[in-house]
Design an enzyme around this catalytic site. Structure first.
Site, mmCIF file in Angstrom:
data_model
loop_
_atom_site.group_PDB
_atom_site.id
_atom_site.type_symbol
_atom_site.label_atom_id
_atom_site.label_comp_id
_atom_site.label_asym_id
_atom_site.label_seq_id
_atom_site.Cartn_x
_atom_site.Cartn_y
_atom_site.Cartn_z
ATOM 1 C CG MET A 325 -1.964 0.956 1.024
ATOM 2 S SD MET A 325 -3.230 1.299 0.017
ATOM 3 C CE MET A 325 -3.927 -0.153 0.654
ATOM 4 C CG ASP A 344 9.352 0.169 6.219
ATOM 5 O OD1 ASP A 344 9.575 -0.465 7.592
ATOM 6 O OD2 ASP A 344 8.573 0.132 4.853
ATOM 7 C CB VAL A 384 2.558 1.632 9.407
ATOM 8 C CG1 VAL A 384 3.694 2.406 9.074
ATOM 9 C CG2 VAL A 384 1.604 2.096 10.728
ATOM 10 C CG HIS A 434 -9.888 3.814 3.556
ATOM 11 N ND1 HIS A 434 -11.319 3.331 3.146
ATOM 12 C CD2 HIS A 434 -8.916 2.696 2.886
ATOM 13 C CE1 HIS A 434 -11.188 1.851 2.771
ATOM 14 N NE2 HIS A 434 -9.847 1.581 3.134
#
Length: 674
Positions: A325, A344, A384, A434
């Site tokens: 994503m 990350d 996340v 979203h």
């Protein structure tokens, strides 16, 4: 509407330019103007060497007059027949005028615009950035009714016309339209386009349509040709397979119009086309689809739910998390020209975000494990794992290095935004963005305003969504927001059917034949039963009923270890990542003896489960606008397109409350009318 000019060489240019609209459409003004233009052309025939049809707008012609078309009633059929007859008569007059006629297509030519171009002898398209050509009518529940079906079939042949143009709704770039046979030349500039049009007229004084020349034969043959006749049964079979029993009359009407029209003379084919279009126009499904894909889409993309405040555009975006994503979000932002930093836990994990794609796009993405590299980012999108504590930790880690006043967003699909906002120092700048997976293909973006989210944050998120090519709906906070909450009802009802003994195959077929793109059990496998259980438990912890599916999902996970597609086993079996058959152990999981449930009830239980919850979302203030609800349900969670959206389905149903009461009496209070 149509400016008529004739130069010294006798070339007439018809320039379409509706004075009251940003784009030309096939409205009453166009009809009158085209008749007047053809009358004048015929009166001045001896002074005319050729005709160029073009536009003064940035587009060539946008298509039909959808606001008028959407109001068509059955009693309007005679007037519609006369109107369409006039439009076709004038286009036929144009192509049989006896002088070369060139369409100089300076921008998008969709639907009626492409039909005008097809009535010309030669089509030259300018390769403008936003130029597209196609017949989107099928996506609106209609068919090209100004000669589009008839001329395309005669120009290309039955199979290419149907499979490339008429049944797909594709909008092709000029070069692709040339390769597919409906454009003759593609040029770089408007000046070159008009020069080439004049050159072609001079070189082809005897131009005529192929079907008006002696000895014309339809490419590929007519349905009476043995070779084509042998192939014809495959057309409806393929269409049936594609539709899966869906209630979409437009593709069937297009197929029938094309096949029948190919067997008769041109004028009769036009009449067949007109009658079928009127049948579609005056039916409910076209009204539903026009309502959603024209009116609602225009309202949503036009910013009906965007607060009316001026904000600065995004410049540098931080994406937290380089999973599928996060990488998809990063790529979408970079493709729109934004500089992106992906963080990350390790450099290797962050590097996943630039593993594949267009090199020029990937060059705008910087992977990192160092918080300091996020300095100056004015937007952060967290992507996340769905854990509130983890999300709050990553915001606490990065917030201090971002640009002052940076927009703070979470890509959560279910976690309440107001709760997550407790982990940031500026809750007014915090909201949900979203995205839907896969980000590159799913067009919807659900923007979720928390209890303290400010209007400027919503406006900034909306503008970013539009910039990266998404259709952004704006909803208020609540568990599951709108899309996840409503699709949860769909999945829960379907799994509940299996638990009560309805055969799983019947559940899947009911959904497909109701118009859903994917069966609910296949969808549950994609989501994973692990996530469904986690959502059930979160609902239960919040004091909300977990749903009818919880017990069966628990047994699937704990007794049979079937969590879904990612593990290769769920409601379906999988081999090499490809879905196979439904698992044969499902019947043994039913908690009640199976009973015969009518197909119509199965379908409406699925449809009503979502519609009733959408009505509750509206009543509770989760939905801000009906347009957001309708578009969000179609683009985000696969509510059947023929309905025009989940709220429109309830409103256009002849007796929604009465039918809901019937379902409640038979199957439970969850169907009680709202």
């Amino acid at each position: 509407m149509i400016e008529y000019t004739r130069d010294a060489a006798g070339i007439v240019t018809l320039t379409m330019n509706d004075p009251d609209q940003a784009a030309n459409t096939m409205n009453a003004r166009y009809v009158a103007a085209m008749t007047a233009a053809l009358d004048r052309l015929e009166a001045e025939r001896e002074q005319v060497a050729g005709v160029i049809v073009t536009s003064a707008k940035s587009t060539f012609f946008a298509g039909g007059d959808l606001p008028t078309m959407s109001r068509a009633r059955r009693e309007d059929a005679p007037a519609l027949f006369e109107l369409l007859g006039t439009i076709k008569r004038d286009l036929r007059r144009l192509e049989t005028y006896g002088r070369p006629v060139v369409a100089a297509i300076n921008g998008a030519a969709l639907g009626g615009g492409l039909e005008i171009a097809l009535a010309c002898h030669h089509r030259i398209a300018c390769d403008a950035p936003d130029s597209r050509l196609g017949f989107p009518e099928v996506t609106l529940g209609l068919l090209p009714g100004a000669g589009g079906v008839t001329r395309t079939v005669r120009m290309l042949g039955l199979a290419p016309a149907l499979t490339t143009w008429l049944l797909t709704g594709k909008r092709l770039r000029p070069a692709a339209a040339r390769d597919a046979g409906l454009v003759d030349e593609v040029v770089a500039t408007p000046r070159e386009m008009l020069a080439r049009a004049r050159d072609w007229i001079a070189a082809h004084p005897d131009a005529a349509q192929p079907w008006d020349r002696p000895g014309y034969r339809m490419p590929g043959g007519t349905p009476a040709t043995p070779e084509l006749a042998a192939q014809l049964p495959a057309f409806p079979a393929t269409l049936r397979k594609q539709l899966k029993g869906n209630r979409m009359p437009a593709p069937e009407a297009i197929l029938a119009t094309a096949v029948e029209g190919a067997q008769v003379d041109l004028e009769t084919a036009f009449t067949i086309e007109t009658r079928r279009l009127i049948t579609l126009l005056t039916g409910q499904i076209a009204k539903n689809m026009i309502g959603a894909f024209f009116f609602d889409m225009r309202a949503v993309n036009g910013g009906a739910a965007r607060p009316d405040v001026q904000v600065e555009p995004a410049r540098r975006v931080a994406v937290l998390g380089a999973g599928m994503m996060g990488a998809g979000i990063a790529y979408a932002c970079a493709r729109a020209g934004l500089d992106v930093v992906v963080k990350d836990v390790s450099p290797e994990a962050a590097a996943r975000a630039v593993a594949e794609g267009d090199p020029a796009v990937l060059a705008r993405i910087t992977p990192t494990a160092d918080v300091a590299d996020l300095r100056g980012c004015d937007v952060v999108i967290e992507a996340v794992f769905e854990d509130p504590q983890l999300k709050q930790r990553v915001f606490a880690e990065v917030e201090q290095v971002l640009a002052p006043g940076a927009l703070l967003t979470s890509n959560t699909s279910t976690l309440p935004i107001t709760g997550l906002a407790q982990g940031v120092s500026r809750p007014a700048d915090f909201l949900g963005m979203h995205f839907f997976s896969p980000v590159g293909r799913m067009p919807l973006l659900e923007i979720v305003a928390g209890g303290q989210t400010g209007d400027a944050a919503v406006a900034r998120a909306f503008d970013l969504g539009r910039r990266i090519g998404k259709t952004p709906i704006v909803v208020n906070d609540g568990r599951g927001f709108f899309t996840s909450r409503v699709i949860g009802r769909f999945i829960d009802e379907a799994i509940g059917m299996v638990a009560e003994g309805v055969p799983a195959a019947s559940v899947e077929q009911a959904a497909l034949q109701a118009g859903y793109p994917t069966g609910p059990l296949a969808l549950a496998d994609e989501v994973t039963l692990t996530l469904i259980r986690r959502i059930h438990l979160a609902y239960r912890a919040a004091g909300v009923t977990a749903g009818r599916a919880h017990a069966l999902v628990e047994r699937m996970l704990t007794e049979h270890d079937r969590p879904g597609r990612s593990s290769g086993r769920g409601f379906y079996t999988y081999a090499d990542g490809r879905r196979g058959r439904l698992w044969n152990g499902l019947a043994g999981l039913a908690t009640a003896e199976g009973r015969a449930v009518p197909l119509g009830d199965l379908q409406e239980r699925l449809l009503f489960s979502e519609a009733l919850d959408a009505l509750r979302c509206r009543a509770e203030g989760v939905l801000r606008t009906d347009a957001d609800g309708n578009i969000g349900s179609i683009l985000g969670i696969g509510f059947p397109a023929w309905t025009g959206g989940v709220l429109r389905y309830a409103e256009q149903h002849p007796d929604f409350r009465g039918r809901a009461a019937e379902l409640a009496a038979r199957y439970g209070d969850r169907f009680a009318p709202v």
